[in-house]
Design a protein around this motif. Sequence first.
Motif, short mmCIF file in Angstrom:
data_model
loop_
_atom_site.label_atom_id
_atom_site.label_comp_id
_atom_site.label_asym_id
_atom_site.label_seq_id
_atom_site.Cartn_x
_atom_site.Cartn_y
_atom_site.Cartn_z
N SER A 106 1.07 -1.12 -0.20
CA SER A 106 0.07 0.22 -0.06
C SER A 106 0.86 1.32 0.28
CB SER A 106 -0.95 0.24 1.33
OG SER A 106 -2.06 1.00 1.50
N GLU A 107 0.36 2.10 -0.34
CA GLU A 107 1.44 3.53 -0.06
C GLU A 107 0.55 4.54 0.91
OE1 GLU A 107 1.11 7.85 -2.55
OE2 GLU A 107 0.35 6.21 -3.40
N VAL A 108 1.83 4.50 1.69
CA VAL A 108 1.67 6.03 2.91
C VAL A 108 1.31 7.03 2.55
CG1 VAL A 108 2.92 6.27 5.02
CG2 VAL A 108 2.88 4.41 4.34
N LEU A 109 -0.35 7.43 2.82
CA LEU A 109 -0.14 9.18 2.58
C LEU A 109 -0.53 10.20 3.23
CD1 LEU A 109 -0.80 11.12 -0.40
CD2 LEU A 109 -3.03 10.21 0.38
N GLN A 110 -1.35 9.38 4.13
CA GLN A 110 -1.55 10.19 5.13
C GLN A 110 -1.10 9.30 6.66
OE1 GLN A 110 -1.93 11.90 8.65
NE2 GLN A 110 -3.35 13.62 7.32
N PRO A 111 0.28 10.24 7.36
CA PRO A 111 0.65 9.37 7.97
C PRO A 111 0.28 8.73 9.00
CG PRO A 111 2.50 11.13 7.51
CD PRO A 111 1.00 11.24 6.84
N MET A 112 -1.21 9.41 9.80
CA MET A 112 -1.43 9.13 11.00
C MET A 112 -2.49 8.14 11.24
SD MET A 112 -2.63 12.77 12.79
CE MET A 112 -3.81 11.64 14.38
N ALA A 113 -3.13 7.19 9.60
CA ALA A 113 -3.43 6.30 9.03
C ALA A 113 -2.95 5.13 9.01
CB ALA A 113 -4.24 6.71 7.28
N SER A 114 -0.93 5.03 8.83
CA SER A 114 -0.16 4.22 8.69
C SER A 114 -0.71 3.04 9.89
CB SER A 114 0.83 4.43 8.30
OG SER A 114 1.39 5.35 9.33
N GLY A 115 -0.80 3.62 10.61
CA GLY A 115 -0.69 2.76 11.63
C GLY A 115 -1.70 1.96 12.10
N TYR A 116 -3.23 1.85 11.07
CA TYR A 116 -4.25 0.94 11.63
C TYR A 116 -3.51 -0.08 10.51
CZ TYR A 116 -7.08 4.91 13.13
OH TYR A 116 -7.88 6.54 14.13
N ASP A 145 0.89 7.75 19.50
CA ASP A 145 1.03 5.97 20.06
C ASP A 145 0.00 5.55 19.31
OD1 ASP A 145 -0.76 6.76 21.39
OD2 ASP A 145 0.67 7.17 23.47
N PRO A 146 0.15 4.45 19.72
CA PRO A 146 -0.64 3.39 19.43
C PRO A 146 -2.25 3.82 20.13
CG PRO A 146 0.95 2.10 19.66
CD PRO A 146 1.42 3.25 20.15
N GLN A 147 -2.03 4.29 21.10
CA GLN A 147 -3.60 4.62 22.38
C GLN A 147 -3.91 6.30 21.63
OE1 GLN A 147 -0.58 3.70 23.97
NE2 GLN A 147 -1.59 1.59 23.79
N GLY A 148 -3.59 6.89 20.60
CA GLY A 148 -3.78 7.92 20.19
C GLY A 148 -3.48 9.29 20.45
N HIS A 149 -2.66 8.92 21.22
CA HIS A 149 -2.01 9.90 22.08
C HIS A 149 -0.08 10.78 21.41
CE1 HIS A 149 -4.54 9.05 25.78
NE2 HIS A 149 -3.77 7.79 26.02
N PRO A 150 -0.38 12.04 21.74
CA PRO A 150 0.97 13.21 21.53
C PRO A 150 1.76 11.84 21.47
CG PRO A 150 -1.27 13.82 21.28
CD PRO A 150 -1.22 12.86 21.76
#
Length: 365
Positions: A157-167, A228-233
Motif C-alpha cells: 500500500s501507499e502511505v499517504l496520511q502518516p496518521m493512517a499508517s498505524g491502522y 502512539d498506538p493509543q492515539g496520544h501525541p
Amino acid sequence: MNNSLTALHRTTLVQPRAVKDAANTSASHRLPSHFALKQQLPVPDHLAAQVHSHRQAIRAILEGRDPRLLVVVGPCSLHDPKSALEYARNLSQLAQELEGEMLLVMRAYVEKPRTTVGWKGLAYDPYLDGTDDMAGGLTLCRDLMREMLSLGLPLASEVLQPMASGYFDDLLSWVAIGARTTESQIHRELASGLGIPVGFKNGTDGGVGVACDAMRSAAHAHRHFGVDPQGHPAMIDTTGNPDTHLVLRGGHRGPNYDRQSVAQVHHDLAKAGVKARIMVDCSHANSGKDPLRQPAVFDDVLQQRLDGDRSLVAVMLESHLQEGSQPISGHMRYGVSVTDGCLGWAATEQLLRQGAGRLRGAAEV
C-alpha cells in the motif's frame, strides 16, 4: 464474500463525536485509536508469521539473495470489497504457479493522493458517496486486508496520511511513498520507523535526487512528533530503515525506464552513495497514463534485466478484473477501476506467465 466483511461495509467501530473549534471553521470527529482497531480486528499468529516471512522474502530480493522478480500488482485503488477479493483469489492462484520466478504482491491501496479534490480512497469514503465515514472506512479496509492475507498474499500500500499508517502497518509487506510525498520530511521520518521495505518514487519531474535524499534520510534514526498506538501525541524514536529502494515512475518529461534513463539513474545513485536497487512502475508517466502500454514497459524492463542489469529487481503494474477506468456513479461496472486506468486480469495473467517463462528459460541456459 465473507458475510462479516459485508456487514462491516455499513458499520463503524465507534460513533464519531463532532467537536467544533472556537472559530467554527472546522469540526473534529473522533476515530478509534490504532490499538483499539487492532484489538477489534487482530491478526492471528499464523498470519502475522506469514507477513514476517513475506517481508523477509522481499528484503532478500532487494539485497540480491533471492533471484526472483518482485512484482507489485493490483488495482490502482480498492473501491469494492467484492471485486477486490475476487482479484485477490485470482492473484493468489497465479502467485503459487509462478513462485519459482516471481514474488507477486497485491496492491491494497486505500488512500489516493489528490492534486485538488476528488475521491480520496476507501479508508476515507467507503461508500463512494461523499459521506466520508472514515471510522467505517478504516474498519472495512483492515478487515478486507485480513481477508486478502488469509489467501496467502503479501500486501502493498501507499502511505499517504502518516496518521493512517498505524491502522494497517502490521498487515503490509511492502510500502510506497509517492512522488509528491517523497520530499516530505514527515514521510521520511515515518519510513525510518517502519519495519517494512519501502519504495520511494522519483519526483514528478522524473529526477531521482529527491528520492536519493529520502532513502538516505530514512536509513537514519530519527526522533519526531507522532501518535502512539493509543492515539496520544508522542515523541517517536526510530532506528532507521535499511530496506528502502527507488521506484521509477517517469515524470513531466516522459518515461524513465529505458536503458539510457536507467544508466543515468545508476550514475545518480552512485554519486549519492545509494545502493542501486530499482523498481519500475509500468504505469503513470512511464506508460503515458495509457494502461494498455504497461506490457510494453514490463517487457522492456524484463529484457534489460535478462541482459544483465540485476539492479532492476522489481516492477509494478496497475491491474483490475476489467481494463480501463470509470467515474464514480450510481451505475458502475463491476471490476473496473474508479481511479487510474488498469490493465485487465486476462492481459495481466498472460503478461506475468510469459514473463515468468522468459525468466525460467534464462535460468536454464
